[in-house]
Design a protein around this motif. Structure first.
Motif, PDB file in Angstrom:
ATOM      1  N   THR A   1       0.911  -1.090   0.230  1.00  0.00           N
ATOM      2  CA  THR A   1      -0.226   0.098   0.022  1.00  0.00           C
ATOM      3  C   THR A   1       0.817   1.259   0.102  1.00  0.00           C
ATOM      4  OG1 THR A   1      -1.748  -1.210   1.180  1.00  0.00           O
ATOM      5  CG2 THR A   1      -1.911   1.319   1.197  1.00  0.00           C
ATOM      6  N   PHE A   2       1.880   1.214   0.650  1.00  0.00           N
ATOM      7  CA  PHE A   2       3.004   2.381   0.870  1.00  0.00           C
ATOM      8  C   PHE A   2       3.376   2.681  -0.496  1.00  0.00           C
ATOM      9  CE2 PHE A   2       7.304   3.948   1.255  1.00  0.00           C
ATOM     10  CZ  PHE A   2       7.304   4.977   1.920  1.00  0.00           C
ATOM     11  N   VAL A   3       3.731   1.639  -1.320  1.00  0.00           N
ATOM     12  CA  VAL A   3       4.319   1.706  -2.563  1.00  0.00           C
ATOM     13  C   VAL A   3       3.452   2.339  -3.416  1.00  0.00           C
ATOM     14  CG1 VAL A   3       5.520   0.671  -4.475  1.00  0.00           C
ATOM     15  CG2 VAL A   3       6.148   0.192  -2.267  1.00  0.00           C
TER      16      VAL A   3
ATOM     17  N   LEU B   1       8.135   8.165  -5.555  1.00  0.00           N
ATOM     18  CA  LEU B   1       8.576   7.404  -4.558  1.00  0.00           C
ATOM     19  C   LEU B   1       9.969   7.278  -4.480  1.00  0.00           C
ATOM     20  CD1 LEU B   1       7.955   5.453  -2.175  1.00  0.00           C
ATOM     21  CD2 LEU B   1       8.266   3.467  -3.915  1.00  0.00           C
ATOM     22  N   LYS B   2      10.428   8.202  -3.282  1.00  0.00           N
ATOM     23  CA  LYS B   2      11.998   8.238  -3.275  1.00  0.00           C
ATOM     24  C   LYS B   2      12.798   6.863  -2.720  1.00  0.00           C
ATOM     25  CE  LYS B   2      11.855  13.125  -2.141  1.00  0.00           C
ATOM     26  NZ  LYS B   2      12.204  14.096  -1.162  1.00  0.00           N
TER      27      LYS B   2
ATOM     28  N   LEU C   1      11.583   3.915   0.258  1.00  0.00           N
ATOM     29  CA  LEU C   1      11.359   2.517   0.230  1.00  0.00           C
ATOM     30  C   LEU C   1      12.337   1.854   1.123  1.00  0.00           C
ATOM     31  CD1 LEU C   1       9.875   0.271  -0.887  1.00  0.00           C
ATOM     32  CD2 LEU C   1      11.281   0.732  -3.101  1.00  0.00           C
ATOM     33  N   LEU C   2      13.682   2.206   0.775  1.00  0.00           N
ATOM     34  CA  LEU C   2      14.626   1.648   1.734  1.00  0.00           C
ATOM     35  C   LEU C   2      14.533   1.698   3.191  1.00  0.00           C
ATOM     36  CD1 LEU C   2      17.431   0.117   1.349  1.00  0.00           C
ATOM     37  CD2 LEU C   2      18.438   2.474   1.812  1.00  0.00           C
ATOM     38  N   ASN C   3      13.877   2.456   3.730  1.00  0.00           N
ATOM     39  CA  ASN C   3      13.679   2.796   5.017  1.00  0.00           C
ATOM     40  C   ASN C   3      12.590   1.745   5.631  1.00  0.00           C
ATOM     41  OD1 ASN C   3      14.041   4.138   7.778  1.00  0.00           O
ATOM     42  ND2 ASN C   3      11.838   4.930   7.224  1.00  0.00           N
TER      43      ASN C   3
ATOM     44  N   ASN D   1      13.953  -1.598   5.496  1.00  0.00           N
ATOM     45  CA  ASN D   1      14.834  -1.963   6.664  1.00  0.00           C
ATOM     46  C   ASN D   1      14.122  -2.213   7.871  1.00  0.00           C
ATOM     47  OD1 ASN D   1      17.273  -1.749   5.229  1.00  0.00           O
ATOM     48  ND2 ASN D   1      17.535   0.638   5.498  1.00  0.00           N
ATOM     49  N   LYS D   2      13.050  -1.504   7.854  1.00  0.00           N
ATOM     50  CA  LYS D   2      12.258  -1.867   9.199  1.00  0.00           C
ATOM     51  C   LYS D   2      11.712  -3.182   9.262  1.00  0.00           C
ATOM     52  CE  LYS D   2       9.632   2.096   9.004  1.00  0.00           C
ATOM     53  NZ  LYS D   2       8.652   2.976   9.297  1.00  0.00           N
ATOM     54  N   MET D   3      11.181  -3.637   8.011  1.00  0.00           N
ATOM     55  CA  MET D   3      10.598  -4.903   7.828  1.00  0.00           C
ATOM     56  C   MET D   3      11.856  -5.917   7.945  1.00  0.00           C
ATOM     57  SD  MET D   3       8.385  -6.298   4.393  1.00  0.00           S
ATOM     58  CE  MET D   3       7.705  -8.052   4.517  1.00  0.00           C
ATOM     59  N   ASP D   4      12.966  -5.613   7.528  1.00  0.00           N
ATOM     60  CA  ASP D   4      13.900  -6.692   7.810  1.00  0.00           C
ATOM     61  C   ASP D   4      14.239  -7.034   9.191  1.00  0.00           C
ATOM     62  OD1 ASP D   4      16.122  -8.440   6.677  1.00  0.00           O
ATOM     63  OD2 ASP D   4      17.347  -6.756   7.566  1.00  0.00           O
TER      64      ASP D   4
END
Length: 287
Positions: free
Chosen positions: A174-176, A184-185, A189-191, A194-197
């Motif tokens: 949904t975010f994407v 989308l920067k 997305l990387l942030n 990383n949180k999901m990881d």
């Protein structure tokens, strides 16, 4: 004194009286002097390092000089070689250990309550691989009752974590999707990734802890002396690797509470311990 490098696993290491030699040197005719140990590693002094290379896999024979116990370590990786005052220190990481080796090594490392406590919070779950091959399974019914309870808790936690994982993936999608193709920067997305990881790594470590805990329960030795030492080691494993919530849930399920309810009660209990004011507020609301 302990020499530390970025490659060394774990920061807490203990000086112990032990000798190290080649796996074939059964009589310790040409031993090396041991320097320090922890649950998943050891280091020793050599006069000449020509035969050693970082990354090399070794088969070692170890003698605990405090009790003369000898044991073998079949999968030992040489991590670093350091020179100190014309002496050479070889630091090793134990990559794999059988049940009998694990028990003997644990007896040398954890000699009292203080050393067990010092290990807490400093060991990484994936630092060693307990190899059950060749180890007889336990013949004690109580061990399998413990194993069933641990498995039930892991099953319930896995169901809960699976739902949470699917929800997190949906949130990421949904975010994407909420951004236009050029809006989308990459940093945003990387942030999120990383949180999901980090979240998934935490979940993985908890389930790996349950699995290793179950293996230790299933392969508890039958010999009376070894069994007592193994139970001590399992208690140390709980303190080292199971989260507070997992330990509390394991206590609750021993009281006849279902696995699902034990996990929920353990979560609430740990939260209340971490936030006493929250508990007081809940009590005030209930009154």
């Amino acid at each position: 004194m302990s020499f530390k490098t970025e490659e060394q696993r774990q920061s807490v290491r203990f000086g112990r009286q032990f000798m190290v030699t080649d796996h074939e040197d059964e009589g310790f005719q040409e031993p090396f002097v041991g320097f320090d140990v922890n649950l998943t590693g050891l280091s020793f002094w050599v006069d000449n390092a020509d035969w050693f290379l970082p990354g090399q896999l070794l088969s070692l024979r170890v003698k605990n000089l405090d009790n003369e116990e000898e044991y073998c370590l079949d999968g030992v990786e040489l991590i670093h070689i350091q020179t100190h005052d014309q002496k050479i220190l070889c630091g090793c990481h134990i990559t794999q250990v059988t049940s009998s080796q694990l028990l003997a090594h644990h007896r040398m490392v954890v000699t009292d309550e203080r050393s067990a406590q010092q290990m807490n919070g400093t060991t990484e779950l994936g630092d060693f691989d307990f190899d059950e091959e060749g180890a007889p399974s336990s013949e004690n019914l109580s061990d399998f009752q413990e194993l069933v309870m641990a498995s039930l808790l892991q099953y319930e936690q896995l169901k809960k974590d699976s739902i949470a994982c699917k929800r997190r993936v949906s949130e990421l999608q949904t975010f994407v999707a909420s951004y236009g193709e050029n809006e989308l920067k990459p940093e945003a997305l990387l942030n999120e990734l990383n949180k999901m990881d980090l979240e998934q790594d935490k979940v993985f470590r908890q389930h790996l802890a349950w699995s290793l805990f179950a293996k230790l329960l299933a392969f508890t030795p039958s010999d009376k002396a070894d069994r007592q030492n193994w139970q001590t080691m399992i208690s140390d494993f709980e303190a080292l690797y199971l989260t507070d919530q997992q330990q509390v849930a394991f206590d609750f399920i021993h009281q006849g509470i279902s696995a699902r309810k034990s996990l929920a009660m353990a979560r609430d209990y740990v939260l209340a311990q971490e936030s006493p004011q929250l508990e007081l507020d809940e009590l005030s609301e209930s009154s």
